[in-house]
Scaffold this motif. Structure first.
Motif, PDB file in Angstrom:
ATOM      1  N   ARG A 138       0.831  -1.197   0.000  1.00 12.60           N
ATOM      2  CA  ARG A 138       0.000   0.000   0.000  1.00 12.60           C
ATOM      3  C   ARG A 138       0.872   1.255   0.000  1.00 12.60           C
ATOM      4  O   ARG A 138       1.904   1.278  -0.667  1.00 12.60           O
ATOM      5  CB  ARG A 138      -0.983  -0.059   1.170  1.00 12.60           C
ATOM      6  N   PHE A 139       0.494   2.288   0.716  1.00 10.48           N
ATOM      7  CA  PHE A 139       1.235   3.550   0.633  1.00 10.48           C
ATOM      8  C   PHE A 139       2.650   3.439   1.189  1.00 10.48           C
ATOM      9  O   PHE A 139       3.509   4.230   0.830  1.00 10.48           O
ATOM     10  CB  PHE A 139       0.474   4.659   1.363  1.00 10.48           C
ATOM     11  N   GLU A 140       2.895   2.461   2.066  1.00 10.47           N
ATOM     12  CA  GLU A 140       4.238   2.306   2.623  1.00 10.47           C
ATOM     13  C   GLU A 140       5.254   1.886   1.563  1.00 10.47           C
ATOM     14  O   GLU A 140       6.460   2.033   1.760  1.00 10.47           O
ATOM     15  CB  GLU A 140       4.227   1.291   3.772  1.00 10.47           C
ATOM     16  N   TYR A 141       4.755   1.385   0.430  1.00  7.24           N
ATOM     17  CA  TYR A 141       5.650   0.956  -0.648  1.00  7.24           C
ATOM     18  C   TYR A 141       6.524   2.104  -1.135  1.00  7.24           C
ATOM     19  O   TYR A 141       7.714   1.916  -1.414  1.00  7.24           O
ATOM     20  CB  TYR A 141       4.832   0.403  -1.814  1.00  7.24           C
ATOM     21  N   HIS A 179     -11.157  17.333  -3.670  1.00  3.69           N
ATOM     22  CA  HIS A 179     -10.070  16.360  -3.654  1.00  3.69           C
ATOM     23  C   HIS A 179     -10.320  15.281  -2.599  1.00  3.69           C
ATOM     24  O   HIS A 179     -10.631  15.575  -1.456  1.00  3.69           O
ATOM     25  CB  HIS A 179      -8.740  17.058  -3.356  1.00  3.69           C
ATOM     26  N   VAL A 180     -10.237  14.032  -3.022  1.00  2.07           N
ATOM     27  CA  VAL A 180     -10.442  12.909  -2.124  1.00  2.07           C
ATOM     28  C   VAL A 180      -9.186  12.052  -2.116  1.00  2.07           C
ATOM     29  O   VAL A 180      -8.671  11.684  -3.176  1.00  2.07           O
ATOM     30  CB  VAL A 180     -11.652  12.047  -2.563  1.00  2.07           C
ATOM     31  N   THR A 181      -8.698  11.747  -0.935  1.00  2.28           N
ATOM     32  CA  THR A 181      -7.535  10.884  -0.829  1.00  2.28           C
ATOM     33  C   THR A 181      -7.946   9.573  -0.175  1.00  2.28           C
ATOM     34  O   THR A 181      -8.830   9.539   0.691  1.00  2.28           O
ATOM     35  CB  THR A 181      -6.420  11.543   0.000  1.00  2.28           C
ATOM     36  N   HIS A 182      -7.321   8.492  -0.611  1.00  8.88           N
ATOM     37  CA  HIS A 182      -7.583   7.187  -0.019  1.00  8.88           C
ATOM     38  C   HIS A 182      -6.509   6.832   1.008  1.00  8.88           C
ATOM     39  O   HIS A 182      -6.446   5.691   1.470  1.00  8.88           O
ATOM     40  CB  HIS A 182      -7.645   6.116  -1.119  1.00  8.88           C
ATOM     41  N   PHE A 183      -5.683   7.806   1.356  1.00  8.08           N
ATOM     42  CA  PHE A 183      -4.662   7.611   2.380  1.00  8.08           C
ATOM     43  C   PHE A 183      -5.326   7.641   3.743  1.00  8.08           C
ATOM     44  O   PHE A 183      -5.937   8.637   4.124  1.00  8.08           O
ATOM     45  CB  PHE A 183      -3.599   8.711   2.279  1.00  8.08           C
ATOM     46  N   ASP A 184      -5.236   6.533   4.474  1.00  4.36           N
ATOM     47  CA  ASP A 184      -5.797   6.466   5.820  1.00  4.36           C
ATOM     48  C   ASP A 184      -4.771   7.033   6.794  1.00  4.36           C
ATOM     49  O   ASP A 184      -3.693   6.451   6.962  1.00  4.36           O
ATOM     50  CB  ASP A 184      -6.116   5.011   6.188  1.00  4.36           C
ATOM     51  N   PRO A 185      -5.061   8.173   7.434  1.00  3.05           N
ATOM     52  CA  PRO A 185      -4.056   8.834   8.276  1.00  3.05           C
ATOM     53  C   PRO A 185      -3.591   7.983   9.453  1.00  3.05           C
ATOM     54  O   PRO A 185      -2.509   8.221   9.989  1.00  3.05           O
ATOM     55  CB  PRO A 185      -4.779  10.097   8.760  1.00  3.05           C
ATOM     56  N   ILE A 186      -4.381   7.002   9.862  1.00  2.34           N
ATOM     57  CA  ILE A 186      -3.988   6.151  10.990  1.00  2.34           C
ATOM     58  C   ILE A 186      -3.322   4.875  10.492  1.00  2.34           C
ATOM     59  O   ILE A 186      -2.153   4.604  10.786  1.00  2.34           O
ATOM     60  CB  ILE A 186      -5.204   5.809  11.874  1.00  2.34           C
ATOM     61  N   LYS A 187      -4.056   4.089   9.709  1.00  2.00           N
ATOM     62  CA  LYS A 187      -3.538   2.801   9.265  1.00  2.00           C
ATOM     63  C   LYS A 187      -2.288   2.957   8.390  1.00  2.00           C
ATOM     64  O   LYS A 187      -1.284   2.267   8.587  1.00  2.00           O
ATOM     65  CB  LYS A 187      -4.609   2.033   8.492  1.00  2.00           C
ATOM     66  N   ASP A 188      -2.351   3.876   7.420  1.00  2.00           N
ATOM     67  CA  ASP A 188      -1.219   4.014   6.500  1.00  2.00           C
ATOM     68  C   ASP A 188      -0.027   4.681   7.181  1.00  2.00           C
ATOM     69  O   ASP A 188       1.125   4.364   6.863  1.00  2.00           O
ATOM     70  CB  ASP A 188      -1.639   4.803   5.257  1.00  2.00           C
ATOM     71  N   SER A 189      -0.288   5.593   8.113  1.00  2.00           N
ATOM     72  CA  SER A 189       0.820   6.201   8.858  1.00  2.00           C
ATOM     73  C   SER A 189       1.523   5.153   9.712  1.00  2.00           C
ATOM     74  O   SER A 189       2.758   5.144   9.820  1.00  2.00           O
ATOM     75  CB  SER A 189       0.305   7.339   9.744  1.00  2.00           C
ATOM     76  N   ILE A 190       0.733   4.261  10.319  1.00  2.00           N
ATOM     77  CA  ILE A 190       1.331   3.188  11.115  1.00  2.00           C
ATOM     78  C   ILE A 190       2.211   2.304  10.241  1.00  2.00           C
ATOM     79  O   ILE A 190       3.320   1.924  10.626  1.00  2.00           O
ATOM     80  CB  ILE A 190       0.226   2.344  11.792  1.00  2.00           C
ATOM     81  N   ARG A 191       1.732   1.986   9.039  1.00  2.00           N
ATOM     82  CA  ARG A 191       2.523   1.146   8.127  1.00  2.00           C
ATOM     83  C   ARG A 191       3.850   1.823   7.775  1.00  2.00           C
ATOM     84  O   ARG A 191       4.887   1.174   7.710  1.00  2.00           O
ATOM     85  CB  ARG A 191       1.730   0.868   6.846  1.00  2.00           C
ATOM     86  N   ILE A 192       3.799   3.132   7.553  1.00  2.00           N
ATOM     87  CA  ILE A 192       5.012   3.869   7.173  1.00  2.00           C
ATOM     88  C   ILE A 192       5.988   3.947   8.338  1.00  2.00           C
ATOM     89  O   ILE A 192       7.183   3.681   8.194  1.00  2.00           O
ATOM     90  CB  ILE A 192       4.638   5.282   6.670  1.00  2.00           C
TER      91      ILE A 192
END
Length: 349
Positions: A174-177, A207-220
C-alpha cells in the motif's frame, strides 16, 4: 516519451481529462491500474481504453497502491524490455501535466537518477496536519535512512530502468511501498534529484484521498521503527556478549595470578563485542556498500572518540552538577547512543 503509470482507486471523471491531457502532451503509453474500483467505476476505465487509448490493468479487489505500481512496472518490463524508465503519477489531480513534463525533461538530462516532483509544504494553503506529517516523516527519514528529501510521500516520480527491476522486489503493498522505494534507492546508490512542482490543496476541487491517516501512517512508521530496532538489537546484543565474555575471561585470567586480569578481560571482551557489533551493523543494520576495511577503520575511530567524549562529558557533568557518576553516565551515553547512529549511518557505513 517514456511511459507513465497511474494507479487509480475509485477515480472521478477528472481522470479521463487528465489522461487525455497527458496523451496530447506526448505520452504515447499511459498505463492505468484499476485497483479494484468495482463495477460503479468501470465506465471510467472503459472510456480511458476507448477514447484515450490507455492500457488498463485491473485488480479484482483493492490490493493497494504498492501492488498496483509493481504490477504496472512488471507489465511494462515484460512488454517493453528496452524501456529507459517510467513515470509514476497519482490519479487525484495533484500532479499538473506541466510538472510531469518538467520531471521527464530533467530525467532525460540525467537518466541514471530517480526524479521526484516535490511539493512546498510551507505554503499557507497546505493543511496543518499535512505540514506536520511531512516534516515529522522528513526528519525521521533523514535521521534513520540518511535521505534528506523535502517530500517523502510524493507520488510523482521518474524511475530509471536500472531501478525498475529492483522495485518489483521492494516490500509493501500500500502507501508504505513508496517509503520503501526511497530506502531501497538509498541502499542501491540510486541518486535522487528533486524538482519543485505546484502544490495542489484546493477544497474547491473536492479532492479525495484514499490515504488512511492512521492505518497508512502506522505502516510507514513501522518501516522506520524496524530500522532503528535493528540498531537497538545490535547494540544490546553486543553489550550482552561483552558482559558474558568479560565474566568468562575474568575467571580465566584471574587463575593466572595476573594483577591486570580485569584490564585484560575488559580489552579482549570489548574487542570481541565490538567486532560482532561492527559485522551486524555492516551487513544487517546499515547494509553497507562501503569497502569493509574502510568502514572498520572509521568504526574504530568512532568507538575511540565516543569513549573519550563520554569520559570527558561525564567528568564535566559530575563536577558541574555534583550528581552521581552512574546517573550522569546513563544520560550522556543515552544521548551518544542516538548521535552514534546518525554518525554511523552517514560516515562509517
Amino acid at each position: 516519451m517514456i511511459p507513465i503509470l497511474i494507479p487509480a482507486y475509485e477515480p472521478d471523471e477528472q481522470l479521463i481529462i487528465y489522461c487525455r491531457e497527458l496523451s496530447d502532451s506526448g505520452f504515447e503509453k499511459i498505463i492505468v491500474i484499476d485497483d479494484g474500483s468495482g463495477q460503479r467505476y468501470r465506465h471510467i476505465f472503459n472510456e480511458l481504453e476507448r477514447s484515450v487509448k490507455c492500457i488498463v490493468l485491473r485488480h479484482a479487489v483493492n490490493l493497494g497502491k504498492g501492488r498496483a505500481l509493481k504490477d504496472a512496472i512488471n507489465h511494462l518490463l515484460t512488454t517493453d524490455p528496452g524501456v529507459s524508465g517510467c513515470v509514476t503519477a497519482d490519479s487525484d489531480g495533484q500532479h499538473m501535466v506541466r510538472d510531469v513534463l518538467e520531471c521527464v525533461d530533467r530525467f532525460e538530462e540525467s537518466p541514471d537518477k530517480m526524479i521526484l516532483g516535490v511539493r512546498d509544504f510551507d505554503l499557507d494553503l497546505v493543511p496543518a496536519k499535512s505540514k506536520f506529517g511531512n516534516k515529522v516523516t522528513r526528519y525521521i527519514c533523514r535521521y534513520l535512512v540518511g535521505l534528506d528529501i523535502s517530500d517523502t510521500q510524493t507520488g510523482l516520480r521518474v524511475l530509471p530502468r536500472s531501478f525498475m527491476e529492483k522495485c518489483l522486489c521492494i516490500p509493501g503493498e500500500r502507501f508504505e511501498y513508496e517509503t520503501n522505494m526511497l530506502i531501497e534507492s538509498y541502499d542501491s546508490l540510486i541518486p535522487i534529484e528533486e524538482v519543485p512542482i505546484e502544490t495542489v490543496y484546493d477544497s474547491k476541487t473536492d479532492h479525495v484521498t484514499h490515504f488512511d491517516p492512521i492505518k497508512d501512517s502506522i505502516r510507514i512508521y513501522k518501516i522506520f521503527g524496524a530500522i532503528f530496532l535493528n540498531y537497538i538489537f545490535s547494540s544490546f546484543s553486543a553489550s550482552v556478549i561483552d558482559l558474558i565474555a568479560f565474566t568468562i575471561l575474568c575467571g580465566a585470567f584471574k587463575n593466572t595470578g595476573s594483577v591486570y586480569y580485569i584490564l585484560l578481560a575488559t580489552c579482549v571482551a570489548r574487542v570481541l563485542s565490538a567486532t560482532y557489533n561492527f559485522m551486524v551493523n555492516y551487513y544487517i543494520v546499515f547494509k553497507s556498500k562501503e569497502v569493509r576495511s574502510k568502514s572498520a577503520m572509521r568504526y574504530v575511530m568512532l568507538a575511540i572518540a565516543q569513549m573519550l567524549l563520554s569520559a570527558a562529558l561525564v567528568t564535566a557533568g559530575v563536577h558541574l552538577f555534583e550528581i552521581n557518576e552512574t546517573i550522569v553516565k546513563m544520560v550522556i551515553d543515552g544521548i551518544l547512543f542516538f548521535v552514534s547512529y546518525s554518525v554511523q549511518k552517514r560516515f562509517v557505513y
